[in-house]
Design a protein around this motif. Structure first.
Motif, PDB file in Angstrom:
ATOM      1  N   TYR A   1       0.882   5.128  -1.660  1.00 47.03           N
ATOM      2  CA  TYR A   1      -0.949   5.085  -2.125  1.00 47.03           C
ATOM      3  C   TYR A   1      -1.759   3.820  -1.143  1.00 47.03           C
ATOM      4  O   TYR A   1      -3.038   3.617  -0.368  1.00 47.03           O
ATOM      5  CB  TYR A   1      -1.667   5.739  -3.043  1.00 47.03           C
TER       6      TYR A   1
ATOM      7  N   CYS B   1      -4.548   3.901   1.065  1.00 50.54           N
ATOM      8  CA  CYS B   1      -5.756   3.369   0.661  1.00 50.54           C
ATOM      9  C   CYS B   1      -6.217   2.113   1.471  1.00 50.54           C
ATOM     10  O   CYS B   1      -7.507   1.645   1.746  1.00 50.54           O
ATOM     11  CB  CYS B   1      -5.878   3.249  -0.500  1.00 50.54           C
TER      12      CYS B   1
ATOM     13  N   PRO C   1      -9.846   2.955   3.473  1.00 48.77           N
ATOM     14  CA  PRO C   1     -10.755   2.501   2.337  1.00 48.77           C
ATOM     15  C   PRO C   1     -11.185   2.700   2.106  1.00 48.77           C
ATOM     16  O   PRO C   1     -12.400   3.567   0.747  1.00 48.77           O
ATOM     17  CB  PRO C   1     -10.853   0.979   2.803  1.00 48.77           C
TER      18      PRO C   1
ATOM     19  N   MET D   1      -8.403   7.762  -1.964  1.00 49.47           N
ATOM     20  CA  MET D   1      -8.735   6.931  -3.489  1.00 49.47           C
ATOM     21  C   MET D   1      -8.453   7.538  -4.868  1.00 49.47           C
ATOM     22  O   MET D   1      -7.367   6.503  -5.703  1.00 49.47           O
ATOM     23  CB  MET D   1     -10.140   6.301  -3.029  1.00 49.47           C
TER      24      MET D   1
END
Length: 986
Positions: free
Chosen positions: A109, A113, A117, A123
């Motif tokens: 993860y 991310c 982002p 997220m």
């Protein structure tokens, strides 16, 4: 990025759905077949690989599943053209979590991310990973070291920002906000929020008042806080905690709000310590007068006669007056008598008054008891209330220790009185459901306690057997009484019938958190028993619960987050931390591998395989190094233990009668913590010392050119010496002094009392010292001993101590407990480790193909060593054969004779004293039950009770333990005889 419509992980959903359907219906082979086909068309699909890994994990193929998962992870991180969708990542997360590699899921993860982002879905997935890892700082990406104050300030800032933009809509969020402010001592800010618009989120008035009262008190506004707590009590007159807070505010005392630590007891005290010395006489008089008037008002307005709080409040006021010196203990005693007249029939009476009796002198306690006894002539006209009052009188005698002041004759009379009371009131339970508590069933527990005390004082076995008979009688009538089962568990353990004790333990249906709080009743006895299969199951079940909880608690925390139940998040985290620091968990983790080593000690190849799986004990040495800095929690519920063994380290019955009063109970937390640390620190060294001892004894496997009295690898000898020095230090000696003690005891210059209660540890030390001494010159001539002399030292210690125990032991059927547990430990620990050293030496001495010609000095050294080994084998064989014969003789003793030993002392034969008086009452009842009076269920249960069957069960339980011990001895004898034949070839 995220999956397109109709795609699952980049693959058409119609191709994936059959796989999930097969997984949901547990048709894993079908699912794997479909997935294999899917992978042939999409060989580089991380999602297809994740599905395959999930199926393999469900099929129990953990290693394959991890390998496939790692391939999928590598593809995701390497090929930037691949989809980074949450479906793929969440599937990988499920598998990694089930394989205890949650960190790998988090890294997936984190990588996703980093690439995307601004993707909220990813997220959220990363946040959930941090929740499951309990990485609170990472959840906000704040790097502030150990600065908890910065985290609190950050949390406050985030909440303020959220309130400004979105406000708050859940009471839970508001409570968390208060908690954050309170921990920063921003009480005024919290009060301002509480009385403002957000305060309306708290719909229940009393809850709001409790928060307000606490904040005011913490802010030092005691007068206003006292008024708030008055309002709470007017709304909820039975709120005892609110009353204590009310008094705390009146007397400007913050004891009620002292923060609990991780070592807080499972059962906190029923009252708090109070600070009164800072008040003047005038201020105290005024405020105690206000409190008394308020309590009187509560009592007058109470519409429910069963409310106890206003009357307990009166007792607390009298207690504080007494502590301040404003009255004598007569007033408190009078208040206690008034409380008895109103609530003496309730089962909770003694627990209610226990805290108040603690502050009065022993003489006043006896005076209180005398006055209660005089009141016994005016019992309630309602039979159930009268029975309750009578039981309260007996429980109060137990509570203040009066039972220990009575003579043997008085105790016997008391036991008979209780048995008659139980028999007389048995018809009251005629119409009750079997699962309902019967009227007066507490009486049998008290009778048992009295009979056990009689055994302790007289050492007459009849009382001990009678206590068992009484409890088995009670369980025949109602099999759901857990108090009887726990008492029986300890009685059977003490009587050497540990298999019966384990049956009673299993009937308690201990599971989930009870594994942590209740297993102390069984685990310590089992650790010193030969019932290895049952012990293995007990430890496995316990460790499985703990490890599963640590793995699954993250999901519970995540669930609480999802449902915005933030107080539960905090509760789950604190609970997990408490379990992680559990002293019992630490002990179980160490004892589990030691049990494996015991089980395989007769086969050195199996032992080496186990040691290899344990990384040769290196991790446990590290644990031993760390134990001093670990904080420990004690989560065991000791309130359910019988008086004669208040903690698992203490058993009064093993010593002479002390006439003790076990009230108030001692707080042994610090003593117990030091004891646990010592046990874990020593036992954590065992796997490594066993491994090094085997290696040290394998020196003759080396080429003759390498053998000059030292190992080819001096690191082994050096490390073993270091561990011996540590082990000796734990016993309170330097290495040199410890060797002096061992040599002195071996030569008869010192008694075994020099070892104190650590006999097992001292003999372990002697065994490992001998193994090290095989390749060290430092102690080669110690006390005039040559190397074979250290063999003789160990042989002598084991032989004289074990055979001395065996020859002095009475038959188990006549002597509860005795030295059987220590005998089992001696055979399965130091003797077993010595046997491993012998096995290693024999293996190294055996011809193994062409060897270089040995020098004359080497031939002489080998001859000395093989002679020492032969003597050691002969010595251990002799020891074990005598122990096995002792066990076999007891097993073969006629069953009828043993049953007669148990039952005959209970037959009265016209005697008016001694054991059997209680037994006679129940036997008479059983012989002719009145079905009309007792009802069909109770009458039938009485007919099912058979004292002879109980005695036969005890005999069988003892034989099971002895048979397992005999089997262990025989296995070792067989192994040694094989070694004897092998060494004869050298």
């Amino acid at each position: 990025m995220a999956s397109k419509f109709g795609l699952a992980g980049g693959i058409p959903e119609r191709r994936v759905r059959p796989i999930w359907d097969a997984i949901d219906s547990r048709q894993f082979k079908t699912a794997l077949k479909i997935t294999t086909t899917l992978l042939s068309k999409h060989p580089h699909s991380p999602y297809a690989l994740a599905l395959k890994a999930l199926i393999l994990e469900r099929m129990g193929k953990s290693d394959e599943a991890l390998s496939v998962c790692l391939n999928a992870k590598e593809l995701l991180c390497r090929d930037e053209s691949l989809l980074m969708d949450d479906l793929t990542l969440s599937t990988l997360q499920i598998v990694f979590q089930r394989l205890d590699h949650l960190d790998l899921a988090t890294s997936c993860y984190e990588h996703a991310c980093g690439k995307f982002p601004n993707n909220l879905e990813l997220m959220m997935g990363l946040f959930n990973c941090y929740v499951r890892e309990y990485s609170f700082v990472k959840q906000q990406q704040v790097l502030c070291g150990n600065g908890g104050e910065k985290l609190l300030l950050l949390a406050e800032g985030l909440l303020k920002k959220h309130v400004a933009s979105h406000s708050l809509h859940e009471p839970e969020a508001l409570i968390v906000y208060f908690s954050i402010l309170e921990q920063q001592e921003k009480y005024s800010d919290a009060l301002e929020i509480l009385t403002g618009k957000l305060g309306s989120l708290l719909m229940i008035e009393v809850d709001k008042l409790r928060i307000q009262g606490k904040l005011l008190a913490r802010a030092g506004d005691y007068a206003t806080a006292a008024n708030v707590y008055q309002k709470i009590l007017e709304l909820c007159a039975d709120d005892w905690e609110a009353f204590l807070h009310y008094l705390g505010c009146l007397f400007e005392d913050d004891s009620c709000w002292s923060n609990e630590t991780i070592n807080a007891p499972i059962h906190p005290p029923k009252f708090v310590e109070c600070k009164l010395t800072h008040l003047t006489d005038e201020v105290f008089d005024s405020r105690i007068s206000n409190a008394s008037a308020f309590v009187q008002k509560l009592r007058a307005e109470a519409s429910n006669d069963s409310l106890r709080n206003p009357y307990l409040a009166h007792l607390e006021i009298e207690r504080r007056k007494f502590l301040f010196g404003k009255n004598n203990d007569d007033d408190l005693i009078e208040a206690l008598l008034q409380y008895y007249s109103r609530f003496g029939h309730l089962a909770c009476f003694t627990s209610d008054v226990e805290a108040f009796l603690q502050v009065v002198s022993p003489e006043k306690k006896m005076e209180f008891l005398d006055k209660l006894m005089k009141n016994s002539n005016s019992l309630s006209a309602v039979p159930t209330k009268a029975l309750g009052q009578s039981i309260t009188l007996l429980k109060t005698q137990e509570l203040i220790g009066n039972m220990f002041r009575l003579s043997v004759g008085e105790l016997e009379g008391s036991a008979v009185q209780m048995a008659e009371l139980y028999r007389k009131n048995l018809p009251l339970s005629k119409e009750l459901d079997p699962q309902e508590s019967m009227h007066g069933e507490e009486l049998l527990s008290i009778v048992c306690n009295v009979l056990v005390q009689l055994f302790w004082r007289t050492r007459n076995l009849g009382y001990f057997v009678e206590a068992i008979m009484v409890l088995e009688f009670g369980l025949t009538i109602r099999r759901y009484v857990w108090q009887y089962k726990i008492l029986l568990l300890h009685l059977y353990s003490h009587f050497g019938a540990l298999s019966l004790a384990y049956e009673r333990y299993k009937s308690l249906d201990v599971k989930n958190i009870l594994m942590e709080t209740v297993s102390h009743h069984m685990l310590p006895q089992m650790l010193a028993s030969p019932l290895w299969a049952d012990l293995s199951n007990l430890i496995k079940d316990y460790l499985k619960f703990m490890d599963d909880h640590f793995r699954e608690s993250a999901d519970l925390t995540f669930l609480a987050y999802r449902h915005r139940n933030y107080s539960k998040v905090i509760e789950f985290v604190q609970f997990k931390e408490r379990l992680q620091h559990s002293n019992q968990y630490l002990v179980a983790r160490v004892e589990s591998p030691i049990l494996q080593l015991k089980q395989s000690a007769d086969n050195i190849e199996e032992e080496e395989s186990i040691l290899e799986s344990l990384k040769c004990g290196i991790d446990f040495v590290e644990l031993s190094n760390e134990i001093g800095s670990k904080s420990l929690t004690f989560n065991e519920d000791f309130q359910s233990r019988p008086w004669w063994t208040p903690t698992k380290e203490k058993n009064y019955l093993l010593g002479p009668f002390e006439g003790i009063s076990y009230y108030p109970k001692e707080n042994l937390t610090k003593e117990r913590e030091a004891n646990v640390r010592g046990i874990v620190e020593r036992k954590s060294l065992l796997p490594r010392m066993i491994y090094l001892s085997i290696q040290s004894a394998s020196v003759l496997q080396k080429d003759s050119s390498e053998i000059n009295g030292s190992l080819a690898d001096p690191k082994i000898s050096s490390e073993l010496k270091t561990l011996l020095e540590r082990y000796a230090k734990m016993l309170g000696f330097s290495l040199n002094d410890a060797v002096d003690v061992v040599v002195g005891v071996s030569h008869g210059l010192k008694s075994y009392e020099a070892f104190g209660s650590d006999i097992i540890d001292w003999l372990n030390f002697a065994v490992f010292f001998n193994a090290w001494n095989l390749n060290s010159h430092e102690f080669g001539q110690h006390g005039g001993e040559c190397t074979p002399g250290s063999w003789h030292l160990v042989n002598s210690l084991l032989e004289s101590y074990i055979l001395g125990k065996v020859r002095s032991m009475e038959p188990l059927i006549q002597s509860p407990q005795g030295d059987l547990p220590i005998l089992v430990q001696l055979v399965t620990e130091p003797l077993a480790w010595h046997g491993l050293v012998i096995q290693s030496c024999v293996r190294s001495c055996l011809p193994s193909g062409k060897k270089k010609k040995k020098s004359g000095s080497m031939d002489q050294s080998l001859s000395l060593l093989t002679h020492a080994i032969r003597d050691a084998i002969q010595s251990l064989c002799g020891i074990l054969e005598e122990v096995a014969k002792w066990s076999q003789d007891q097993i073969n003793s006629p069953e009828d004779n043993k049953i007669d030993i148990l039952v005959s002392p209970l037959r009265r034969n016209g005697q008016d004293e001694g054991p059997g008086q209680v037994f006679h009452i129940f036997e008479t009842l059983v012989s002719s039950p009145n079905e009309t009076e007792l009802g069909n269920r109770i009458s039938q249960a009485l007919r099912d009770w058979s004292p002879v069957d109980v005695a036969r069960k005890i005999v069988s339980g003892q034989c099971t333990v002895l048979s397992e011990f005999w089997r262990i001895c025989e296995s070792k004898i067989k192994s040694l005889k094989t070694l004897k034949q092998q060494i004869a070839q050298v």
